[in-house]
Motif scaffolding. Sequence first.
Motif, PDB file in Angstrom:
ATOM      1  N   CYS A 179       0.806  -1.221   0.000  1.00 28.12           N
ATOM      2  CA  CYS A 179       0.000   0.000   0.000  1.00 28.12           C
ATOM      3  C   CYS A 179       0.842   1.276   0.000  1.00 28.12           C
ATOM      4  O   CYS A 179       0.363   2.351  -0.374  1.00 28.12           O
ATOM      5  CB  CYS A 179      -0.942   0.004   1.203  1.00 28.12           C
ATOM      6  SG  CYS A 179      -0.091   0.032   2.804  1.00 28.12           S
TER       7      CYS A 179
ATOM      8  N   PRO B 213       3.088   3.948  -1.448  1.00 26.03           N
ATOM      9  CA  PRO B 213       3.163   4.325  -2.867  1.00 26.03           C
ATOM     10  C   PRO B 213       4.461   3.980  -3.585  1.00 26.03           C
ATOM     11  O   PRO B 213       4.436   3.586  -4.746  1.00 26.03           O
ATOM     12  CB  PRO B 213       2.946   5.846  -2.834  1.00 26.03           C
ATOM     13  CG  PRO B 213       2.186   6.100  -1.581  1.00 26.03           C
ATOM     14  CD  PRO B 213       2.657   5.090  -0.603  1.00 26.03           C
ATOM     15  N   THR B 214       5.612   4.154  -2.914  1.00 30.49           N
ATOM     16  CA  THR B 214       6.890   3.930  -3.611  1.00 30.49           C
ATOM     17  C   THR B 214       7.446   2.518  -3.430  1.00 30.49           C
ATOM     18  O   THR B 214       8.533   2.220  -3.905  1.00 30.49           O
ATOM     19  CB  THR B 214       7.948   4.937  -3.113  1.00 30.49           C
ATOM     20  OG1 THR B 214       8.150   4.753  -1.720  1.00 30.49           O
ATOM     21  CG2 THR B 214       7.506   6.364  -3.383  1.00 30.49           C
TER      22      THR B 214
ATOM     23  N   ASN C  48       7.447  -1.472  -4.111  1.00 32.93           N
ATOM     24  CA  ASN C  48       7.016  -2.444  -5.125  1.00 32.93           C
ATOM     25  C   ASN C  48       7.016  -3.876  -4.600  1.00 32.93           C
ATOM     26  O   ASN C  48       6.879  -4.812  -5.377  1.00 32.93           O
ATOM     27  CB  ASN C  48       7.928  -2.346  -6.352  1.00 32.93           C
ATOM     28  CG  ASN C  48       7.826  -0.988  -7.025  1.00 32.93           C
ATOM     29  OD1 ASN C  48       6.726  -0.477  -7.227  1.00 32.93           O
ATOM     30  ND2 ASN C  48       8.959  -0.396  -7.358  1.00 32.93           N
TER      31      ASN C  48
ATOM     32  N   ASN D  95       2.245   4.786   5.366  1.00 35.48           N
ATOM     33  CA  ASN D  95       1.129   5.089   4.466  1.00 35.48           C
ATOM     34  C   ASN D  95      -0.004   5.800   5.204  1.00 35.48           C
ATOM     35  O   ASN D  95      -0.624   6.723   4.662  1.00 35.48           O
ATOM     36  CB  ASN D  95       0.620   3.792   3.832  1.00 35.48           C
ATOM     37  CG  ASN D  95      -0.385   4.049   2.730  1.00 35.48           C
ATOM     38  OD1 ASN D  95      -0.098   4.794   1.793  1.00 35.48           O
ATOM     39  ND2 ASN D  95      -1.556   3.468   2.838  1.00 35.48           N
TER      40      ASN D  95
ATOM     41  N   LYS E 247      -1.638   9.527   4.400  1.00 41.08           N
ATOM     42  CA  LYS E 247      -3.082   9.743   4.253  1.00 41.08           C
ATOM     43  C   LYS E 247      -3.599  10.809   5.212  1.00 41.08           C
ATOM     44  O   LYS E 247      -4.496  11.591   4.877  1.00 41.08           O
ATOM     45  CB  LYS E 247      -3.831   8.426   4.501  1.00 41.08           C
ATOM     46  CG  LYS E 247      -3.710   7.437   3.350  1.00 41.08           C
ATOM     47  CD  LYS E 247      -4.542   6.189   3.613  1.00 41.08           C
ATOM     48  CE  LYS E 247      -4.501   5.253   2.419  1.00 41.08           C
ATOM     49  NZ  LYS E 247      -5.308   4.029   2.649  1.00 41.08           N
TER      50      LYS E 247
ATOM     51  N   LEU F 116       5.358  12.217   0.302  1.00 40.81           N
ATOM     52  CA  LEU F 116       6.311  11.308  -0.333  1.00 40.81           C
ATOM     53  C   LEU F 116       7.723  11.899  -0.391  1.00 40.81           C
ATOM     54  O   LEU F 116       8.704  11.172  -0.444  1.00 40.81           O
ATOM     55  CB  LEU F 116       5.848  10.969  -1.751  1.00 40.81           C
ATOM     56  CG  LEU F 116       4.768   9.888  -1.857  1.00 40.81           C
ATOM     57  CD1 LEU F 116       4.334   9.730  -3.298  1.00 40.81           C
ATOM     58  CD2 LEU F 116       5.261   8.562  -1.306  1.00 40.81           C
TER      59      LEU F 116
END
Length: 452
Positions: A129, A131-132, A134, A155, A159, A165
């Motif tokens: 979850c 974003p950066t 993988n 995360n 939010k 980020l």
Amino acid sequence: MNTHELLEKCKKIKKTNGESAAIDFYNTQIFSTEFCPTCKVTGKKLSYYNWSEYFTMCGAAVKNILKKCNKDIQKAKEILNNEYIFVEELGGFYPDFRSLSTAIGKRKMTSSLNVILYEKYFKEKTKCCFPTCNNKVPHELLYLNSCCQTHYNQNIKIKKGEKTLYDYSFECKECNEKFANMAHLTIHIEKTHMKADEYYLKYFSNIKGSCKWCNKETKFISISKGYCEFCYNTSCNIDYHNKHHNRHKCGETISKSLKENKNMPNQKEYWMKKGMIEENAIKMVSDRQATNSIKSIMKRNKCSKKEADEIRSEITKKWLDSFPCLNYSKVSQELFWDIYNELKDIYKEIYFATLNDGIRDDSGSNHEYKVKTKNSYKKLDFYIKDINKTIEFQGTYWHSINNKNYTDEKDITRENQIIESLGCEILNIKEQDFYKNKQKTIQECLNFLTNE
């Protein structure tokens, strides 16, 4: 028997012997043969469960999609191929792992199958979850939809608007994953890829750290800092900076300033500035000065007087090794260099303060020969190890009544301790004699050292 007859027989077995017997018959006599019924949408063989529940469909998903597509089989196929996963073990299509897990529960299959099927069909399609990141989501962290607790927490902060980020700027060069700080990056590297020092050598420097002074291998600190500049021997640090940066001169200036402003812990004014009354400040200075006395060492280490003497000797040695200022007479060095130039081709092991492997060293380091005596260490002003002879230079100030700490007994005791330890011969030279007649003094020293 044809397909219809086999299926009818399967139904009779279910009525007479139960469903488990019917499943065994279907799997062995029907599913593995050409008589197995197939899904009219996908053409895949129907498992016992799908045949008994939906007859011509591979599960409820196919039935519902076909209905939504107004029985357009081609359109239904496209949706199934793009948005669903076919699970061979259950013979059905599932949009996500949650629907698969529900199906396993309904069929009362073993719960361990959840993990096996997740790893086989769904894990590869997951993404953390954060974003950066993988990384894939492990089965045990599905409830967080994250590869780890740290990324889940990060995360949440994004939010809530507590972080952005841009705060995650520490990137792993192995997998391009980003972290909020170097500590988290290091944990990730050591857990996922390799040891921190291996990572540093791979991406930042292909040379291991070595001491600037003695070239011994040094300790690895961190990915951001690399290796230590110096080894564990503290004198390397001091010797290096004395030679290249004149640190001993800086130290003298700093010490002078501290003394003048009463900012040294061995001054009562230092403690009085901190709020102590004079009586307590004097006691504090006294206690500090007695830190490495024999009594203090015995009390601190719970050892005998003999053991305390040994510890005290080691402390003295370390102190002498690291002493950064000029604790020798410049006049004496003039004499010793004259002697050295006369004898350097005769003897190999000659020691005095400014001689370092045949080169003059005026950095402030002291290269005098150290002797371990009964209770301490002594430095010899001038010593030739080849013939075990030493010259002691007696400065006018330090060896006279002008120095309130000087007594003849101290010189005698020092000389006796050196002779007892080394068994050497000693020649004492007075500073005033050297000034009166330098050439005569030099010759006297040469005669002593060459037995003439």
